[in-house]
Design a protein around this motif. Structure first.
Motif, short mmCIF file in Angstrom:
data_model
loop_
_atom_site.label_atom_id
_atom_site.label_comp_id
_atom_site.label_asym_id
_atom_site.label_seq_id
_atom_site.Cartn_x
_atom_site.Cartn_y
_atom_site.Cartn_z
N ASN A 71 104.05 -3.12 0.90
CA ASN A 71 104.11 -3.21 -0.50
C ASN A 71 104.84 -1.93 -0.68
O ASN A 71 105.16 -1.24 -2.07
CB ASN A 71 102.99 -3.09 -1.39
CG ASN A 71 102.06 -1.90 -1.13
OD1 ASN A 71 102.28 -1.36 -0.31
ND2 ASN A 71 100.98 -1.97 -1.80
N ASP A 96 108.22 -3.02 -8.77
CA ASP A 96 107.10 -3.26 -9.50
C ASP A 96 106.42 -4.52 -9.60
O ASP A 96 105.37 -5.04 -9.83
CB ASP A 96 107.31 -2.60 -10.83
CG ASP A 96 107.22 -1.03 -10.61
OD1 ASP A 96 106.90 -0.57 -9.64
OD2 ASP A 96 107.71 -0.27 -11.63
N ARG A 99 104.88 -5.73 -6.63
CA ARG A 99 103.71 -5.18 -6.33
C ARG A 99 102.61 -5.80 -7.18
O ARG A 99 101.48 -6.00 -6.71
CB ARG A 99 103.54 -3.84 -6.71
CG ARG A 99 104.49 -2.79 -5.47
CD ARG A 99 104.20 -1.46 -5.72
NE ARG A 99 104.93 -0.51 -4.85
CZ ARG A 99 105.40 0.59 -4.96
NH1 ARG A 99 105.64 0.71 -6.18
NH2 ARG A 99 105.90 1.20 -4.05
N GLN A 100 102.97 -6.25 -8.30
CA GLN A 100 102.19 -7.16 -9.25
C GLN A 100 101.45 -8.50 -8.38
O GLN A 100 100.27 -8.91 -8.49
CB GLN A 100 102.77 -7.79 -10.52
CG GLN A 100 102.99 -6.57 -11.43
CD GLN A 100 103.75 -7.25 -12.57
OE1 GLN A 100 103.56 -8.24 -12.95
NE2 GLN A 100 105.07 -6.45 -13.08
N PHE A 106 92.28 0.48 -0.92
CA PHE A 106 92.30 1.55 -0.26
C PHE A 106 91.04 1.90 0.47
O PHE A 106 89.82 1.76 0.01
CB PHE A 106 92.88 2.79 -1.12
CG PHE A 106 94.16 2.71 -1.87
CD1 PHE A 106 95.17 2.86 -1.24
CD2 PHE A 106 94.18 1.86 -3.18
CE1 PHE A 106 96.58 2.60 -1.89
CE2 PHE A 106 95.38 1.53 -3.57
CZ PHE A 106 96.63 1.93 -3.10
N PHE A 112 90.46 5.09 -10.76
CA PHE A 112 90.64 6.16 -11.90
C PHE A 112 89.52 6.72 -12.61
O PHE A 112 88.85 6.20 -13.15
CB PHE A 112 91.63 5.49 -12.89
CG PHE A 112 92.83 4.73 -12.39
CD1 PHE A 112 93.53 5.05 -11.34
CD2 PHE A 112 93.22 3.19 -12.80
CE1 PHE A 112 94.53 4.45 -10.74
CE2 PHE A 112 94.21 2.80 -12.34
CZ PHE A 112 94.94 3.14 -11.44
N VAL A 128 100.87 -3.89 -17.88
CA VAL A 128 102.12 -4.81 -16.92
C VAL A 128 102.31 -6.07 -17.23
O VAL A 128 103.29 -6.75 -17.57
CB VAL A 128 101.69 -4.27 -15.35
CG1 VAL A 128 102.83 -4.97 -14.71
CG2 VAL A 128 101.51 -2.99 -15.42
N ARG A 172 89.75 -4.65 -9.32
CA ARG A 172 91.09 -4.36 -10.20
C ARG A 172 92.20 -5.16 -9.64
O ARG A 172 93.12 -5.26 -10.16
CB ARG A 172 90.78 -2.89 -9.88
CG ARG A 172 92.07 -2.07 -10.41
CD ARG A 172 92.02 -0.56 -10.50
NE ARG A 172 92.42 -0.37 -9.26
CZ ARG A 172 92.49 1.00 -8.84
NH1 ARG A 172 92.06 2.02 -9.70
NH2 ARG A 172 92.38 1.54 -7.50
N MET A 176 95.12 -8.74 -11.32
CA MET A 176 96.45 -8.99 -11.57
C MET A 176 96.97 -10.39 -10.99
O MET A 176 97.99 -10.61 -10.62
CB MET A 176 97.39 -7.92 -10.77
CG MET A 176 97.12 -6.57 -11.36
SD MET A 176 97.73 -6.52 -13.27
CE MET A 176 99.60 -6.49 -12.89
N ALA B 135 97.64 3.94 -6.22
CA ALA B 135 96.87 3.09 -6.89
C ALA B 135 97.56 2.30 -8.02
O ALA B 135 97.59 1.11 -8.23
CB ALA B 135 95.45 3.39 -7.14
N ARG B 137 100.76 2.59 -8.74
CA ARG B 137 101.84 1.87 -8.38
C ARG B 137 101.64 0.56 -7.92
O ARG B 137 102.37 -0.54 -7.64
CB ARG B 137 102.72 2.83 -7.43
CG ARG B 137 103.23 4.03 -7.93
CD ARG B 137 103.99 3.67 -9.26
NE ARG B 137 105.20 3.01 -9.11
CZ ARG B 137 106.24 3.11 -8.59
NH1 ARG B 137 106.68 4.42 -8.30
NH2 ARG B 137 107.47 2.38 -8.68
N SER B 138 100.59 0.48 -7.06
CA SER B 138 100.02 -0.79 -6.07
C SER B 138 99.76 -1.72 -7.00
O SER B 138 99.88 -3.01 -6.71
CB SER B 138 99.18 -0.54 -5.13
OG SER B 138 97.95 -0.40 -5.88
N LEU B 139 99.40 -1.47 -8.13
CA LEU B 139 99.01 -2.38 -9.32
C LEU B 139 100.48 -3.12 -10.26
O LEU B 139 100.20 -3.85 -10.93
CB LEU B 139 98.10 -1.87 -10.31
CG LEU B 139 96.64 -1.93 -9.74
CD1 LEU B 139 95.86 -0.63 -10.66
CD2 LEU B 139 95.98 -3.23 -9.53
N GLY B 140 101.54 -2.41 -9.88
CA GLY B 140 102.77 -2.88 -10.27
C GLY B 140 103.18 -1.96 -11.63
O GLY B 140 103.85 -2.28 -12.33
#
Lengths: 263, 232
Positions: A71, A96, A99-100, A106, A112, A128, A172, A176, B135, B137-140
């Motif tokens: 990615n 972007d 990646r969605q 990880f 967050f 997004v 999380r 998406m 994290a 960026r990986s979600l778009g």
């Protein structure tokens, strides 16, 4: 994307209908001071829709770097990564957007910390994907229910155990609605008693038909869930095949020596 | 000098409506501090984001911007605030009438504090775990969106104490604006002292500065506590 455009791109890369990711001659070099490290060295792999690929290998073998190239968290120094017919290493591609469609989990969870569980999950869908807050929260609650953490929606990450945090991180990414999930050693930072709950979530995710690429040290999980196992060593895929073949009848010398140490 | 201290207090603060002068000076000091702080934070934020991005960017425009930021930081942090203020007033903005020098002061203090704020904010951004950006960026999410929603809110929490310190320094530093005859509270005190030759005006403003600083410290502590609610 219209069908025509997709077909043209398919032809360009000889992209088969059920190939989700096509990696061609991928290479990643790091230069640290005077030393050049070839983390990923000419790797070509195809991931088909619905496949569950486990990547195993000694530490420093380039597994994580390879996964992060998929990615583009790590930008490859050479080669192509073709996702659903589009070469995402092309600079003109809107990364972007792609990646969605590629969820990532990880080793260190990377939730967050300043947001609640609910905000962690709904931030990207709202910002997004432009879902309404109600829609996103509805969906988040459904997913939280699936991993058994519906009652923790208003908690902050710090208030949760490692296993719970990792399950939230999976939710999380799932929020998406990705086509593929990438897992970067998802259980390596967990206390032993919490590994099971995360693997259970991944197992049930595999049962829904999700395409998954999992870098892991959990050999039991790889053997049981994976449809294909890749053994990486020194930046190359040294051996690959069905779990039964790789684990029970390894051909490559390095695979044999690695497995004899970990099994 | 210390004879009749009570009478001196009266003469220096209450007589001839002198308290009104202190009030006017206090107003200007506060205005100068607030406006300069806003300018400083805006400049600091821009410079910090520019420097953080320039590190990995190959864009030549970013490289040029980065060099400009470096020159700004070096010059501002390498020369005394006093000298900067005098240069602003008597070299750059020579045509500004004396009555409007307050604005020149605001600009000079803002630009000065921007350089310090930039370094504070930059360190705050870089202290946020690299995995947070990944994290996001990986979600778009785009780089900008991740910066705004993920990195900066966490950075602000990290840097609040240091930024508060900078604001306190700024408040105290505005006292040198009396050299431009800007009627801040220090200027008022020196004016009254030149009439009364009493220690009271200077002691008065010392107490006032101290009171404001203590108030700011109190406010900052409250803010910090509110921002750290996710840690409990």
């Amino acid at each position: 994307m219209s069908d025509n455009v997709e077909n043209m791109e398919n032809r360009e890369f000889n992209y088969a209908e059920d190939d989700l990711i096509c990696v061609e001659h991928l290479e990643k070099k790091f230069t640290t001071y005077s030393k050049e490290v070839h983390a990923v060295n000419d790797v070509s792999v195809t991931v088909k829709r619905g496949e569950i690929i486990a990547i195993i290998g000694p530490s420093g073998s380039g597994k994580s770097t390879f996964l992060r190239c998929l990615n583009l968290l790590e930008v490859p120094t050479a080669g192509k990564v073709i996702v659903e017919g589009v070469d995402i290493t092309d600079k003109s591609v809107d990364i972007d957007k792609h990646r969605q469609k590629m969820g990532m989990v990880f080793q260190q969870f990377n939730l967050f910390p300043h947001l609640t569980v609910m905000e962690n999950i709904t931030l990207a869908p709202i910002r997004v994907k432009k879902l309404s807050k109600e829609e996103a929260e509805q969906k988040a609650l459904e997913l939280l229910e699936r991993v058994g953490l519906k009652d923790r929606a208003q908690s902050y990450p710090r208030q949760l155990s490692g296993g719970q945090q990792q399950r939230i991180a999976i939710v999380r990414a799932l929020a998406m609605e990705p086509d593929i999930m990438l897992f970067d050693e998802p259980t390596s930072a967990l206390d032993p008693e919490m590994v099971g709950e995360v693997l259970d979530v991944m197992r049930s995710l595999a049962n829904t038909g999700m395409t998954m690429v999992v870098v892991t040290h959990e050999m039991g999980f790889a053997r049981e869930v994976a449809s294909r196992v890749l053994f990486m060593d020194e930046g190359k895929i040294a051996e690959q095949g069905a779990p039964a073949d790789v684990f029970d009848h390894p051909q490559n010398e390095r695979t044999i020596s690695f497995l004899s140490k970990v099994l | 000098m210390w004879n009749n201290f009570g009478k001196q207090l009266y003469d220096n603060i209450i007589a001839n409506d002198r308290w009104l002068m202190y009030l006017e000076g206090l107003g200007n000091t506060v205005i100068m501090t607030l406006c300069a702080a806003v300018i400083g934070i805006i400049i600091g934020m821009l410079v910090a984001i520019c420097k953080v991005n320039a590190k990995e960017s190959r864009n030549p425009l970013m490289k040029v911007l980065n060099v400009i930021c470096d020159i700004y930081l070096t010059v501002i942090r390498g020369t005394p605030m006093m000298v900067q203020l005098l240069i602003f007033a008597w070299v750059i903005f020579t045509s500004v009438p004396i009555s409007q020098l307050l604005w020149v002061g605001i600009l000079a203090f803002g630009i000065n504090s921007g350089a310090y704020a930039a370094e504070i904010i930059r360190s705050g951004i870089q202290a946020v775990n690299k995995g947070q950006m990944e994290a996001g960026r990986s979600l778009g999410m785009s780089k900008g969106l991740t910066m705004r929603k993920i990195i900066l809110p966490q950075a602000v929490k990290n840097i609040l104490p240091a930024l508060g310190n900078e604001a306190i320094t700024l408040l105290k530093e505005t006292s040198i604006s009396c050299y431009l005859a800007i009627t801040d509270i220090t200027y008022v005190a020196t004016m009254i002292r030149s009439r009364t030759f009493s220690p009271v005006p200077l002691l008065t403003i010392a107490v006032i500065y101290l009171a404001i600083v203590m108030l700011m410290t109190f406010g900052l502590r409250k803010l910090e506590r509110r921002l750290s609610k996710s840690e409990r």
